[in-house]
Design an enzyme around this catalytic site. Structure first.
Site, PDB file in Angstrom:
ATOM      1  N   TYR A 212       0.829  -1.227   0.000  1.00 13.32           N
ATOM      2  CA  TYR A 212       0.000   0.000   0.000  1.00 13.32           C
ATOM      3  C   TYR A 212       0.855   1.266   0.000  1.00 13.32           C
ATOM      4  O   TYR A 212       0.707   2.130  -0.879  1.00 13.32           O
ATOM      5  CB  TYR A 212      -0.950  -0.016   1.204  1.00 13.32           C
ATOM      6  CG  TYR A 212      -1.972   1.106   1.186  1.00 13.32           C
ATOM      7  CD1 TYR A 212      -3.110   1.024   0.393  1.00 13.32           C
ATOM      8  CD2 TYR A 212      -1.799   2.244   1.964  1.00 13.32           C
ATOM      9  CE1 TYR A 212      -4.060   2.048   0.373  1.00 13.32           C
ATOM     10  CE2 TYR A 212      -2.739   3.271   1.958  1.00 13.32           C
ATOM     11  CZ  TYR A 212      -3.866   3.171   1.162  1.00 13.32           C
ATOM     12  OH  TYR A 212      -4.801   4.197   1.145  1.00 13.32           O
TER      13      TYR A 212
ATOM     14  N   LYS B 290       1.495   4.049  -3.014  1.00 12.14           N
ATOM     15  CA  LYS B 290       1.141   5.464  -2.844  1.00 12.14           C
ATOM     16  C   LYS B 290       2.354   6.371  -3.064  1.00 12.14           C
ATOM     17  O   LYS B 290       2.220   7.474  -3.607  1.00 12.14           O
ATOM     18  CB  LYS B 290       0.530   5.691  -1.463  1.00 12.14           C
ATOM     19  CG  LYS B 290      -0.821   5.000  -1.257  1.00 12.14           C
ATOM     20  CD  LYS B 290      -1.872   5.527  -2.215  1.00 12.14           C
ATOM     21  CE  LYS B 290      -3.257   4.961  -1.942  1.00 12.14           C
ATOM     22  NZ  LYS B 290      -4.261   5.462  -2.901  1.00 12.14           N
TER      23      LYS B 290
HETATM   24  P1  NAP Z   1     -13.689   2.926  -0.791  1.00  9.37           P
HETATM   25  O1  NAP Z   1     -14.816   3.483   0.013  1.00  9.37           O
HETATM   26  O2  NAP Z   1     -13.389   1.462  -0.667  1.00  9.37           O
HETATM   27  O3  NAP Z   1     -13.940   3.303  -2.325  1.00  9.37           O
HETATM   28  C1  NAP Z   1     -13.100   2.832  -3.337  1.00  9.37           C
HETATM   29  C2  NAP Z   1     -13.917   2.508  -4.555  1.00  9.37           C
HETATM   30  O4  NAP Z   1     -13.009   2.071  -5.577  1.00  9.37           O
HETATM   31  C3  NAP Z   1     -14.907   1.357  -4.317  1.00  9.37           C
HETATM   32  O5  NAP Z   1     -16.145   1.616  -4.939  1.00  9.37           O
HETATM   33  C4  NAP Z   1     -14.203   0.194  -4.989  1.00  9.37           C
HETATM   34  O6  NAP Z   1     -15.073  -0.815  -5.456  1.00  9.37           O
HETATM   35  C5  NAP Z   1     -13.520   0.883  -6.145  1.00  9.37           C
HETATM   36  N1  NAP Z   1     -12.476   0.062  -6.739  1.00  9.37           N
HETATM   37  C6  NAP Z   1     -11.620  -0.796  -6.125  1.00  9.37           C
HETATM   38  N2  NAP Z   1     -10.824  -1.390  -7.027  1.00  9.37           N
HETATM   39  C7  NAP Z   1     -11.175  -0.895  -8.243  1.00  9.37           C
HETATM   40  C8  NAP Z   1     -10.726  -1.129  -9.554  1.00  9.37           C
HETATM   41  N3  NAP Z   1      -9.751  -2.008  -9.825  1.00  9.37           N
HETATM   42  N4  NAP Z   1     -11.313  -0.446 -10.568  1.00  9.37           N
HETATM   43  C9  NAP Z   1     -12.315   0.439 -10.319  1.00  9.37           C
HETATM   44  N5  NAP Z   1     -12.791   0.687  -9.093  1.00  9.37           N
HETATM   45  C10 NAP Z   1     -12.234   0.026  -8.059  1.00  9.37           C
HETATM   46  O7  NAP Z   1     -12.321   3.659  -0.437  1.00  9.37           O
HETATM   47  P2  NAP Z   1     -11.983   5.183  -0.035  1.00  9.37           P
HETATM   48  O8  NAP Z   1     -11.641   5.207   1.390  1.00  9.37           O
HETATM   49  O9  NAP Z   1     -13.013   6.099  -0.573  1.00  9.37           O
HETATM   50  O10 NAP Z   1     -10.611   5.363  -0.830  1.00  9.37           O
HETATM   51  C11 NAP Z   1     -10.491   6.112  -2.035  1.00  9.37           C
HETATM   52  C12 NAP Z   1      -9.025   6.432  -2.269  1.00  9.37           C
HETATM   53  O11 NAP Z   1      -8.541   7.214  -1.180  1.00  9.37           O
HETATM   54  C13 NAP Z   1      -8.126   5.195  -2.342  1.00  9.37           C
HETATM   55  O12 NAP Z   1      -7.139   5.395  -3.333  1.00  9.37           O
HETATM   56  C14 NAP Z   1      -7.501   5.160  -0.957  1.00  9.37           C
HETATM   57  O13 NAP Z   1      -6.259   4.489  -0.957  1.00  9.37           O
HETATM   58  C15 NAP Z   1      -7.360   6.631  -0.670  1.00  9.37           C
HETATM   59  N6  NAP Z   1      -7.230   6.962   0.753  1.00  9.37           N
HETATM   60  C16 NAP Z   1      -8.228   6.658   1.650  1.00  9.37           C
HETATM   61  C17 NAP Z   1      -8.065   7.005   2.989  1.00  9.37           C
HETATM   62  C18 NAP Z   1      -9.125   6.728   4.028  1.00  9.37           C
HETATM   63  O14 NAP Z   1      -8.866   6.968   5.239  1.00  9.37           O
HETATM   64  N7  NAP Z   1     -10.298   6.243   3.662  1.00  9.37           N
HETATM   65  C19 NAP Z   1      -6.891   7.641   3.417  1.00  9.37           C
HETATM   66  C20 NAP Z   1      -5.893   7.922   2.476  1.00  9.37           C
HETATM   67  C21 NAP Z   1      -6.092   7.591   1.142  1.00  9.37           C
HETATM   68  P3  NAP Z   1     -15.355  -2.094  -4.509  1.00  9.37           P
HETATM   69  O15 NAP Z   1     -16.208  -1.586  -3.394  1.00  9.37           O
HETATM   70  O16 NAP Z   1     -16.018  -3.056  -5.426  1.00  9.37           O
HETATM   71  O17 NAP Z   1     -13.994  -2.568  -4.037  1.00  9.37           O
END
Ligand code: NAP
Length: 277
Positions: free
Chosen positions: A167, A171
């Protein structure tokens, strides 16, 4: 006309904005915020139901959007979604690379499949989408050419997320990918910037907060005193996608409520204790 009265203060009205992973969490928040600015939103997600729900939410609010099922780690799937999106909404002006996954995994036992899976979505997928939608940005007529790329990385790009496989490595790669795109495509009028979210409550992170006391303990570690929400990230993305950041490229913006500036606050320092009023 008095420019002070114009409603399109971001310059995003009518722009085609492609948001990956917009069927959930941060991506959905970004899609809603860009739609509020008048953007025409292509919602890309592996999760077709989530993508449709985001589109429905945008339309209820009077915005314009369309959903496209897409696996961002698969070049054929990205090419297909890009063609469909261009046909439905027009050529891409703004790409927000956001789709990502998080899985537990200690490096001493991590399988190659698990290593590759995280890299393929969290890094290679960002490259594939940038290349594919970047070509659309460059293919527009001279007066329309250009665009903005915004890549959702993480504070994990600079701070180790132990026991989470590739991860943090992925990033960190996103940050350099963003900088390289800024240099290579700047002459084509395309800017590229990254956003580093801190701790944000989304379906991805929900399980952490379901543990008793975690929200309180985590909130105490953040100067802002709370866990972030998708809207916090979305506002930074709107800025970096908009004309307001016209001279900003190759940069990274951390949006974490101050969390990553707390290191010295973690150690005992006699005589320097005290609570903020
Ligand atoms: P999330 O709620 O899990 O949303 C991610 C979305 O991306 C989900 O709908 C997922 O579908 C989809 N996805 C996964 N793999 C994919 C693929 N190969 N092609 C197309 N869509 C795909 O996550 P989030 O927390 O919003 O995260 C969004 C971004 O922010 C990510 O890059 C994450 O690393 C980053 N981020 C998050 C946090 C945090 O605290 N939440 C902090 C730092 C960075 P499925 O549900 O089917 O898997």
């Amino acid at each position: 006309m008095n420019n002070n009265t114009t409603k399109d203060t971001s310059g995003l009205a009518g722009r085609v904005c492609v948001v990956t992973g917009a069927g959930s969490g941060i991506g959905r928040g970004i899609a809603l915020a860009l739609a509020k600015e008048g953007g025409r939103i292509a919602v890309l997600d592996l999760n077709a139901e989530g993508a449709k729900a985001t589109v429905a939410e945008i339309k209820v609010r009077g915005g314009e959007a369309a959903a496209f099922t897409c696996d961002t780690s698969d070049s054929a799937s990205v090419a297909n979604a890009a063609a469909q999106s261009a046909a439905a909404l027009g050529l891409c002006d703004v790409l927000v690379n956001n789709a990502g996954i998080l899985r537990p995994g200690a490096l001493d036992v991590l399988t190659l499949d698990e290593w590759n899976k995280v890299l393929s979505v969290n890094l290679t997928g960002y490259f594939l989408c940038a290349q594919t939608f970047g070509r659309q940005m460059r293919s527009k007529s001279a007066d329309q050419a250009g665009g903005a790329l915004v890549h959702i990385a993480s504070i994990a790009a600079e701070h180790v997320t132990a026991m989470a496989g590739a991860y943090s490595v992925a990033k960190a790669g996103v940050e350099m990918l963003s900088r390289q795109l800024a240099v290579e495509w700047g002459p084509h009028g395309i800017r590229s910037n990254a956003v580093h979210p801190g701790m944000i409550l989304t379906p991805m992170s929900q399980a952490f907060y379901d543990q008793p006391g975690v929200t309180e303990r985590r909130s105490q570690a953040v100067p802002a005193g709370r866990i972030g929400v998708p809207e916090d990230i979305a506002q930074a993305v709107v800025f970096l996608a908009s004309d307001r950041s016209a001279y900003i490229s190759g940069q990274s913006l951390t949006v974490d409520g101050g969390f990553t500036r707390m290191m010295l606050g973690l150690i005992p320092r006699a005589g320097y204790e005290g609570k903020a009023p």
